[in-house]
Each structure stands twice: as C-alpha cells, then as structure tokens.
Motif scaffolding. Structure first.
Motif, mmCIF file in Angstrom:
data_model
loop_
_atom_site.group_PDB
_atom_site.id
_atom_site.type_symbol
_atom_site.label_atom_id
_atom_site.label_comp_id
_atom_site.label_asym_id
_atom_site.label_seq_id
_atom_site.Cartn_x
_atom_site.Cartn_y
_atom_site.Cartn_z
ATOM 1 N N VAL A 99 0.876 -1.167 0.000
ATOM 2 C CA VAL A 99 0.000 0.000 0.000
ATOM 3 C C VAL A 99 0.915 1.219 0.000
ATOM 4 O O VAL A 99 1.719 1.390 0.911
ATOM 5 C CB VAL A 99 -0.916 0.023 1.247
ATOM 6 N N ALA A 100 0.791 2.038 -1.032
ATOM 7 C CA ALA A 100 1.670 3.187 -1.180
ATOM 8 C C ALA A 100 0.862 4.473 -1.100
ATOM 9 O O ALA A 100 -0.012 4.710 -1.932
ATOM 10 C CB ALA A 100 2.418 3.107 -2.510
ATOM 11 N N ASP A 101 1.136 5.276 -0.086
ATOM 12 C CA ASP A 101 0.453 6.553 0.088
ATOM 13 C C ASP A 101 1.094 7.629 -0.788
ATOM 14 O O ASP A 101 2.277 7.557 -1.122
ATOM 15 C CB ASP A 101 0.541 7.017 1.545
ATOM 16 N N ASP A 102 0.296 8.629 -1.093
ATOM 17 C CA ASP A 102 0.776 9.839 -1.759
ATOM 18 C C ASP A 102 1.484 9.551 -3.084
ATOM 19 O O ASP A 102 2.551 10.085 -3.362
ATOM 20 C CB ASP A 102 1.711 10.632 -0.837
ATOM 21 N N ILE A 103 0.871 8.726 -3.920
ATOM 22 C CA ILE A 103 1.507 8.371 -5.190
ATOM 23 C C ILE A 103 1.194 9.369 -6.299
ATOM 24 O O ILE A 103 1.693 9.230 -7.411
ATOM 25 C CB ILE A 103 1.132 6.949 -5.640
ATOM 26 N N GLY A 104 0.395 10.378 -6.010
ATOM 27 C CA GLY A 104 0.020 11.351 -7.024
ATOM 28 C C GLY A 104 1.038 12.441 -7.273
ATOM 29 O O GLY A 104 0.887 13.234 -8.189
ATOM 30 N N TYR A 105 2.109 12.488 -6.489
ATOM 31 C CA TYR A 105 3.105 13.546 -6.644
ATOM 32 C C TYR A 105 3.972 13.363 -7.879
ATOM 33 O O TYR A 105 4.496 14.303 -8.431
ATOM 34 C CB TYR A 105 3.997 13.639 -5.405
ATOM 35 N N GLN A 106 4.203 12.127 -8.265
ATOM 36 C CA GLN A 106 5.001 11.805 -9.438
ATOM 37 C C GLN A 106 4.679 10.374 -9.874
ATOM 38 O O GLN A 106 3.767 9.774 -9.343
ATOM 39 C CB GLN A 106 6.499 12.039 -9.207
ATOM 40 N N ALA A 107 5.397 9.832 -10.825
ATOM 41 C CA ALA A 107 5.006 8.584 -11.490
ATOM 42 C C ALA A 107 5.723 7.334 -10.984
ATOM 43 O O ALA A 107 5.678 6.300 -11.640
ATOM 44 C CB ALA A 107 5.234 8.730 -12.989
ATOM 45 N N LYS A 116 -5.719 12.793 -1.731
ATOM 46 C CA LYS A 116 -4.527 11.956 -1.853
ATOM 47 C C LYS A 116 -4.834 10.776 -2.757
ATOM 48 O O LYS A 116 -5.973 10.314 -2.832
ATOM 49 C CB LYS A 116 -4.095 11.422 -0.488
ATOM 50 N N LEU A 117 -3.814 10.258 -3.403
ATOM 51 C CA LEU A 117 -3.947 9.067 -4.220
ATOM 52 C C LEU A 117 -3.119 7.963 -3.575
ATOM 53 O O LEU A 117 -1.940 8.148 -3.270
ATOM 54 C CB LEU A 117 -3.463 9.347 -5.646
ATOM 55 N N ILE A 118 -3.769 6.807 -3.373
ATOM 56 C CA ILE A 118 -3.135 5.668 -2.725
ATOM 57 C C ILE A 118 -3.149 4.509 -3.721
ATOM 58 O O ILE A 118 -4.161 4.267 -4.380
ATOM 59 C CB ILE A 118 -3.887 5.278 -1.438
ATOM 60 N N GLY A 119 -2.038 3.810 -3.826
ATOM 61 C CA GLY A 119 -1.944 2.662 -4.718
ATOM 62 C C GLY A 119 -1.794 1.378 -3.927
ATOM 63 O O GLY A 119 -1.080 1.342 -2.925
ATOM 64 N N LEU A 120 -2.481 0.326 -4.378
ATOM 65 C CA LEU A 120 -2.368 -0.987 -3.766
ATOM 66 C C LEU A 120 -1.970 -1.974 -4.857
ATOM 67 O O LEU A 120 -2.600 -2.033 -5.916
ATOM 68 C CB LEU A 120 -3.688 -1.445 -3.156
ATOM 69 N N ALA A 121 -0.930 -2.750 -4.578
ATOM 70 C CA ALA A 121 -0.475 -3.762 -5.510
ATOM 71 C C ALA A 121 -0.275 -5.069 -4.763
ATOM 72 O O ALA A 121 0.336 -5.081 -3.691
ATOM 73 C CB ALA A 121 0.830 -3.331 -6.172
ATOM 74 N N ARG A 122 -0.800 -6.144 -5.331
ATOM 75 C CA ARG A 122 -0.677 -7.468 -4.711
ATOM 76 C C ARG A 122 0.365 -8.266 -5.469
ATOM 77 O O ARG A 122 0.311 -8.385 -6.695
ATOM 78 C CB ARG A 122 -2.022 -8.200 -4.765
#
Length: 100
Positions: free
Chosen positions: A62-70, A91-97
């Motif tokens: 789970v990665a917080d604050d992924i909207g700042y860059q790519a 905020k944009l949060i990314g989840l990767a399994r």
C-alpha cells in the motif's frame, strides 16, 4: 499505539533508507506493507523495489501519496501489475498485490 498493543510493535527511529532495511531484516514475513514516507521519485522507486522483493507471494504493498510523481505507476507498469488506485482526501493511494 494503545498500550496493550505496544508489545507487538517496534519503532525504528532512523532515516528512510537504513530504517526500511532494518525493518525488513527484522521481520521474517511481510504480508502487508504500508509505505508513507519519501515523496520523491527516486525515494519511492527505491523503497517499492526493496519492499516488493521482501513481500511474500500474495502480499500487498500500500503506497500513500503516489500522485506527486510517477514512481508507483512506473513500478507497476514495469512489473505488469494491475494495481488498485484509491483517491480520498485529495490523496492518491496505490495498492499492488504480489502474485501468489
């Protein structure tokens, strides 16, 4: 941390790079990692690689604050992942399994 749960937690007061390495070394299995630290592309890219290598199959990043860059987008694309993106409170949060 509530007092009754403190025995299950270890606080590592170190900068990102040595602290994250120490945390991963001290944990036998990583099932879920929430990363909410360095906001730079280089910092996030480094951390995602390190965490991903330590995650068990089926584990989740789970990665917080992924909207700042790519960094998260590039990381997921390179590994051919189909992450879940969640937007909330600006905020944009990314989840990767990690595949099983």
């Amino acid at each position: 941390i509530p007092y009754e749960l403190r025995g299950a937690w270890t606080l590592i007061r170190r900068p990102d790079r040595p602290g994250l390495v120490d945390a991963i070394r001290s944990t036998p299995t990583l099932d879920l990692v929430r990363y909410d630290s360095d906001k730079s592309y280089a910092g996030q890219s480094w951390a995602f690689e390190l965490i991903w290598a330590a995650l068990r199959p089926g584990g989740v990043l789970v990665a917080d604050d992924i909207g700042y860059q790519a960094a998260f987008r590039d990381f997921a694309s390179r590994l051919h992942l189909d992450p879940l993106l969640v937007c909330g409170d600006g905020k944009l949060i990314g989840l990767a399994r990690r595949p099983p």
